[in-house]
Enzyme design. Structure first.
Site, PDB file in Angstrom:
ATOM      1  N   TYR A 102      14.110  32.098   3.585  1.00  0.00           N
ATOM      2  CA  TYR A 102      12.880  32.845   3.859  1.00  0.00           C
ATOM      3  C   TYR A 102      12.787  33.210   5.336  1.00  0.00           C
ATOM      4  O   TYR A 102      13.147  32.413   6.205  1.00  0.00           O
ATOM      5  CB  TYR A 102      11.651  31.989   3.524  1.00  0.00           C
ATOM      6  CG  TYR A 102      11.389  31.869   2.042  1.00  0.00           C
ATOM      7  CD1 TYR A 102      11.111  32.983   1.269  1.00  0.00           C
ATOM      8  CD2 TYR A 102      11.404  30.619   1.443  1.00  0.00           C
ATOM      9  CE1 TYR A 102      10.864  32.854  -0.087  1.00  0.00           C
ATOM     10  CE2 TYR A 102      11.149  30.487   0.093  1.00  0.00           C
ATOM     11  CZ  TYR A 102      10.884  31.600  -0.672  1.00  0.00           C
ATOM     12  OH  TYR A 102      10.636  31.472  -1.998  1.00  0.00           O
TER      13      TYR A 102
ATOM     14  N   ARG B 148       0.974 -11.123   7.394  1.00  0.00           N
ATOM     15  CA  ARG B 148       0.957  -9.939   6.524  1.00  0.00           C
ATOM     16  C   ARG B 148       2.162  -9.048   6.823  1.00  0.00           C
ATOM     17  O   ARG B 148       2.205  -8.339   7.827  1.00  0.00           O
ATOM     18  CB  ARG B 148      -0.343  -9.151   6.737  1.00  0.00           C
ATOM     19  CG  ARG B 148      -1.590  -9.982   6.501  1.00  0.00           C
ATOM     20  CD  ARG B 148      -2.833  -9.122   6.510  1.00  0.00           C
ATOM     21  NE  ARG B 148      -2.968  -8.325   7.716  1.00  0.00           N
ATOM     22  CZ  ARG B 148      -3.586  -8.720   8.824  1.00  0.00           C
ATOM     23  NH1 ARG B 148      -4.139  -9.927   8.890  1.00  0.00           N
ATOM     24  NH2 ARG B 148      -3.659  -7.924   9.864  1.00  0.00           N
TER      25      ARG B 148
ATOM     26  N   LYS C 221       0.841  -1.192   0.000  1.00  0.00           N
ATOM     27  CA  LYS C 221       0.000   0.000   0.000  1.00  0.00           C
ATOM     28  C   LYS C 221       0.876   1.243   0.000  1.00  0.00           C
ATOM     29  O   LYS C 221       2.062   1.159   0.317  1.00  0.00           O
ATOM     30  CB  LYS C 221      -0.931  -0.025   1.210  1.00  0.00           C
ATOM     31  CG  LYS C 221      -0.205  -0.196   2.523  1.00  0.00           C
ATOM     32  CD  LYS C 221      -1.172  -0.569   3.649  1.00  0.00           C
ATOM     33  CE  LYS C 221      -0.424  -0.596   4.964  1.00  0.00           C
ATOM     34  NZ  LYS C 221      -1.260  -1.134   6.041  1.00  0.00           N
TER      35      LYS C 221
ATOM     36  N   MET D   1      10.531  25.171  -0.904  1.00  0.00           N
ATOM     37  CA  MET D   1       9.714  24.176  -1.601  1.00  0.00           C
ATOM     38  C   MET D   1      10.571  23.154  -2.342  1.00  0.00           C
ATOM     39  O   MET D   1      10.320  21.958  -2.272  1.00  0.00           O
ATOM     40  CB  MET D   1       8.780  24.884  -2.596  1.00  0.00           C
ATOM     41  CG  MET D   1       7.788  23.943  -3.239  1.00  0.00           C
ATOM     42  SD  MET D   1       6.830  24.741  -4.526  1.00  0.00           S
ATOM     43  CE  MET D   1       5.797  25.822  -3.585  1.00  0.00           C
ATOM     44  N   ASP D   2      11.605  23.628  -3.068  1.00  0.00           N
ATOM     45  CA  ASP D   2      12.411  22.728  -3.893  1.00  0.00           C
ATOM     46  C   ASP D   2      13.864  22.611  -3.458  1.00  0.00           C
ATOM     47  O   ASP D   2      14.645  21.903  -4.074  1.00  0.00           O
ATOM     48  CB  ASP D   2      12.415  23.221  -5.355  1.00  0.00           C
ATOM     49  CG  ASP D   2      11.025  23.533  -5.829  1.00  0.00           C
ATOM     50  OD1 ASP D   2      10.171  22.644  -5.740  1.00  0.00           O
ATOM     51  OD2 ASP D   2      10.802  24.686  -6.241  1.00  0.00           O
TER      52      ASP D   2
HETATM   53  C1  LIG Z   1      -0.498  -1.976   6.885  1.00  0.00           C
HETATM   54  C2  LIG Z   1      -1.077  -3.242   7.320  1.00  0.00           C
HETATM   55  C3  LIG Z   1      -0.253  -4.335   7.661  1.00  0.00           C
HETATM   56  C4  LIG Z   1       1.231  -4.254   7.718  1.00  0.00           C
HETATM   57  O1  LIG Z   1       1.639  -3.621   8.892  1.00  0.00           O
HETATM   58  P1  LIG Z   1       3.183  -3.397   9.225  1.00  0.00           P
HETATM   59  O2  LIG Z   1       3.177  -2.856  10.582  1.00  0.00           O
HETATM   60  O3  LIG Z   1       3.701  -2.442   8.221  1.00  0.00           O
HETATM   61  O4  LIG Z   1       3.810  -4.734   9.111  1.00  0.00           O
HETATM   62  C5  LIG Z   1      -0.868  -5.542   7.950  1.00  0.00           C
HETATM   63  N1  LIG Z   1      -2.217  -5.656   7.916  1.00  0.00           N
HETATM   64  C6  LIG Z   1      -3.025  -4.621   7.626  1.00  0.00           C
HETATM   65  C7  LIG Z   1      -4.492  -4.830   7.632  1.00  0.00           C
HETATM   66  C8  LIG Z   1      -2.481  -3.385   7.336  1.00  0.00           C
HETATM   67  O5  LIG Z   1      -3.290  -2.355   7.053  1.00  0.00           O
END
Ligand SMILES: *Cc1c(COP(=O)(O)O)cnc(C)c1O
Length: 831
Positions: free
Chosen positions: A726, A686, A502, A775-776
């Site tokens: 700035y 995950r 993601k 900004m840059d």
């Molecule tokens: C982002 C996410 C993860 C991964 O989490 P980490 O802490 O980055 O390992 C696992 N499950 C779900 C549902 C997430 O949204």
């Protein structure tokens, strides 16, 4: 042969570093130039539980490995190729084999991406095109796939026949034939003939009718082996696919097909079509047309092929085309260096600058496996055949072989045929060259800067560049692999792995990482939104994809792209089941999210009864998995809460499972959970931030994946009373030097890092920011340190780390990584 039976082989490995656990694994001990696989057999047996080995030498220590099974063969590489050839012939799907001097990898990646609009497509990862890479790629083919796409590269006569036996292409593509006289071939024709051996048993060959030698060799192939020829032409030659480019040829590149507009029209089977190209330079046009013709021949409708082509992104290439001070081509290829990539880069230089003088700045070539004299003799041949005018060699090895590049004298003709005009200079290291380098003198020729990683020649190209905004995020795929293997090593046998990509894969680029992970056979990918999943499908990713936050208006698109939604509420579940029903789905995979205490999204205990009724009434969907998310997996002081979440999850999941006639997967653990709660792996875990080098265990050394780099754009000396930036917030107290760096808050360099809050690394020293971040750009105080325009600046990486940055910003590494703006180029390397 001895040992004990161990069930069937599921996986093959040749690189001991990639092996995490040995069950179901067969290790081929391959003797290489630098490593000999036999050296690692005993270690793999003891520490990874590997029990089966294919070997070609018997070592005394093997006798102690009582449970091991050894298969002794004369050549382990041959054995691997034979196994792959056997595996290949079990499939009767179309298989595409691609070779040629340039563009193989791109055509392979593009064709796989375009074909996956219609077919499950398997393709080799990165540039896996060697005697070893090809069989490893082919062994990844499984019955799930409907077409395979592979590339083959050779460096010696005799190699192609072996690759042909492994790939057995039904459809061949010859991209082009580049410069002559290299790699042990006596002529361009001989090299072409060798390459064409790939196609001897193919049904069809795709080629460009505008390349005379290719055309000639194709006709010989057709006569000898009855291969059917299919060609395209841009120049009105007789062709199956006649293409016309719209717009003018670009006058900057006389004789080259560089066009000013990326539109084209073509005729296919009597009807006219038009489309747009992903780029307008000659190599891109050529690569696109090879891809187009092959995909039409494989049954894609012209409309679909055109639509998919227009979506192709030029692959982030190691070859970056920049502009020098005078606008002349400046090619930066400083991420790795071997003979093959040198040849590709030199071909590229010649195409970019057919008539300008050419300068090659080249470092030592490391780890080629060739004796130094032979290596640099071949380099000298490449330099000669590409008519390089000026060679600057950097490094001790190339300097020691300076004699090989010497122009011929009347009495002693050069062994390597370097042109009499070639001028040469050698320097022991990059620093020495940078001290004397004159960017203006070099601005009159086209320059290729080509070097091995440790020489960091990008410092040279930065100084040669005309326009300056080059901040890059380097993504080290070797580090990704290392971290992946660490987490894999924590998994019990049979537990599946989902990797979260993601937020642009935590900032590191999702399509590239997805392709890499797919090659490493992860089981699932997770993304936040439907769009992120669609992008991965377009990039040719075939792995099942879970979408965590599916918006109601994306359900149809999810189904169209085989994306699997998280159902986090009853409302979402009802709506999705209805859309799936309307789309005619049967058993479409969905994932039930339970809220066990995080209180973000998910079904609660009270919802279960209605969910069960809904599932019983909805044959259009099928529960692929049930899962929940932990709120404090990384915090030992809160383990009672985590255990309560796990208990709640078991109760709720069990009650859903009881009402189902099948068993869905269960999963809970994120990265920290995998490290800290191994007994709760269930069916899958995950992995997220862990892949990017963040561990919840203080003792564990993961590798940093991302390095954010910039360079010094300007240097100034300031006096007490001067102010910077700035609001004049940077006040100078004593005489000092400051450096301006082209990275600002629009690139993701947070404004809170201003006024000394953040530090960057220059020449080994941490330098605090001075004044506000713009900004840059931003300014840093380098004190009395000597510093040059062009010096490399590390924003984060080895030092400072993402953890330092997170601390300065009072946030977490997740936010640091995901804040890097998309305008920063991502560059991937594996050295
Ligand atoms: C982002 C996410 C993860 C991964 O989490 P980490 O802490 O980055 O390992 C696992 N499950 C779900 C549902 C997430 O949204």
């Amino acid at each position: 042969m001895h040992g004990i039976p161990e069930g069937s082989v599921r996986e093959v490995a040749t690189d001991s570093r990639t092996v995490q656990q040995g069950r179901g694994l067969l290790f081929f001990a391959i003797p290489g130039a630098r490593h000999n696989g036999h050296d690692y057999v005993a270690e793999l047996y003891r520490t990874r539980g590997v029990r089966r080995f294919v070997i070609s030498e018997i070592r005394p220590e093997f006798h102690d490995l009582e449970q091991a099974t050894f298969i002794l063969v004369p050549s382990t590489l041959d054995a691997l190729q034979h196994l792959a050839a056997y595996h290949r012939q079990r499939f009767s799907i179309p298989v595409v084999g691609i070779t040629g001097s340039n563009g193989k990898t791109i055509v392979k990646e593009w064709l796989a991406a375009v074909l996956s609009a219609k077919y499950h497509t398997h393709h080799s990862p990165a540039s896996f095109n060697s005697q070893l890479g090809v069989p490893l790629s082919i062994l990844g083919l499984s019955p799930h796939y409907e077409v395979g796409v592979y590339e083959a590269g050779i460096s010696q006569p005799g190699e192609m026949a072996r690759l042909a036996a492994v790939i057995r292409p039904t459809l061949g593509i010859i991209t082009n034939l580049g410069a002559a006289h290299q790699e042990g071939f006596s002529s361009l024709r001989q090299k072409g003939e060798e390459k064409f051996q790939l196609f001897a048993h193919a049904k069809t060959l795709v080629y460009c009718a505008d390349q005379p030698l290719v055309h000639e060799l194709a006709h010989e192939l057709a006569q000898k082996h009855g291969v059917e020829l299919k060609c395209w032409s841009l120049k009105g030659n007789p062709a199956d696919l006649a293409v016309e480019l719209q717009g003018d040829l670009n006058p900057e590149f006389p004789g080259q097909t560089r066009v000013s507009s990326p539109q084209f029209t073509f005729q296919w089977k009597g009807t006219n079509h038009s489309g747009s190209l992903p780029g307008t330079d000659a190599p891109t046009v050529e690569n696109t047309l090879h891809t187009l013709l092959a995909s039409l021949l494989l049954g894609l409708e012209p409309e679909v092929a055109v639509r998919e082509l227009a979506r192709l992104q030029p692959i982030p290439m190691r070859l970056e085309r920049l502009q020098g001070l005078e606008g002349q081509p400046l090619i930066n290829d400083t991420y790795n260096c071997d003979l093959e990539s040198l040849q590709i880069a030199l071909d590229f230089l010649c195409r970019q600058a057919p008539s300008t003088p050419k300068t090659l700045i080249l470092s030592d070539i490391l780890q080629s496996g060739l004796p130094s004299t032979e290596l640099y003799t071949r380099v000298a041949e490449l330099v000669a055949t590409h008519r390089v005018d000026h060679l600057i060699g950097i490094g001790e090895a190339i300097s020691a072989n300076a004699g090989l590049f010497a122009p011929p004298t009347r009495n002693a003709p050069s062994r390597t045929g370097c042109t009499p005009e070639l001028s040469v200079q050698f320097y022991p290291d990059t620093e020495t060259f940078l001290k004397v380098m004159d960017p203006v003198a070099l601005s009159h020729s086209a320059v290729l800067v080509k070097g091995s990683r440790p020489f960091r020649l990008e410092r040279v190209s930065h100084r040669l560049e005309g326009r300056i905004h080059r901040t890059v995020l380097e993504v080290n795929l070797k580090a990704v692999e290392h971290n992946l293997n660490y987490f894999r090593g924590l998994l019990k046998p049979g537990v599946k792995l989902l990797v979260l990509l993601k937020a642009f894969a935590y900032g590191n680029g999702s399509a590239e990482l997805a392709a890499f992970l797919q090659y490493h056979r992860i089981d699932y990918i997770g993304v936040a939104f439907a769009d992120e999943g669609v992008e991965l499908r377009r990039a040719g990713v075939q792995v099942p994809i879970l979408v965590l936050n599916p918006a109601p208006d994306s359900y149809a698109s999810l189904i169209a792209h085989r994306l699997e939604p998280e159902l986090f509420s009853l409302a979402v579940a009802y709506d999705f089941a209805r859309v799936a029903h309307e789309a005619g789905c049967k058993g479409y995979p969905v994932h039930i999210k339970l809220d066990t205490g995080m209180h973000r999204v998910g079904l609660q205990l009270d919802d279960i009864r209605l969910l069960q009724a809904l599932l019983a009434d909805s044959p259009s969907i099928r529960v692929a998995s049930i899962f929940t998310h932990l709120a404090v997996a990384d915090d030992p002081s809160q383990d009672p809460f985590t255990l309560a979440q796990l208990g709640e999850f078991k109760t709720m999941a069990d009650s859903i499972c009881q009402s189902l006639p099948y068993r869905p997967m269960l999963h809970v653990l994120n990265s920290a959970g995998i490290e800290r709660f191994p007994e709760y792996q269930f069916d899958m875990v995950r992995l997220g931030i862990g892949l990017h080098g963040v561990s919840a265990n203080p003792g564990v050394q993961l590798q940093p994946v991302a390095t954010l780099k910039s360079f010094v754009a300007q240097v100034k000396t300031l006096q007490p009373g001067d102010t910077v930036g700035y609001g004049r917030r940077g006040v100078v107290a004593e005489p000092t030097t400051i450096a301006t760096i082209p990275i600002g808050y629009a690139d993701g360099y947070n404004r809170h890092l201003g006024n000394g809050q953040g530090k960057v690394l220059i020449n080994g020293q941490l330098c605090p920011t001075i004044g506000s971040i713009c900004m840059d750009t931003c300014m840093v105080n380098v004190g009395k340190m000597g510093i040059n325009v062009g010096d490399s600046v590390t924003i984060f990486g080895e030092k400072p780390t993402i953890f330092d940055m997170a601390e300065w910003l009072n946030t977490i590494p997740y936010e640091v990584l995901t804040s890097i703006s998309p305008r920063v180029n991502r560059i991937y390397f594996t050295d």
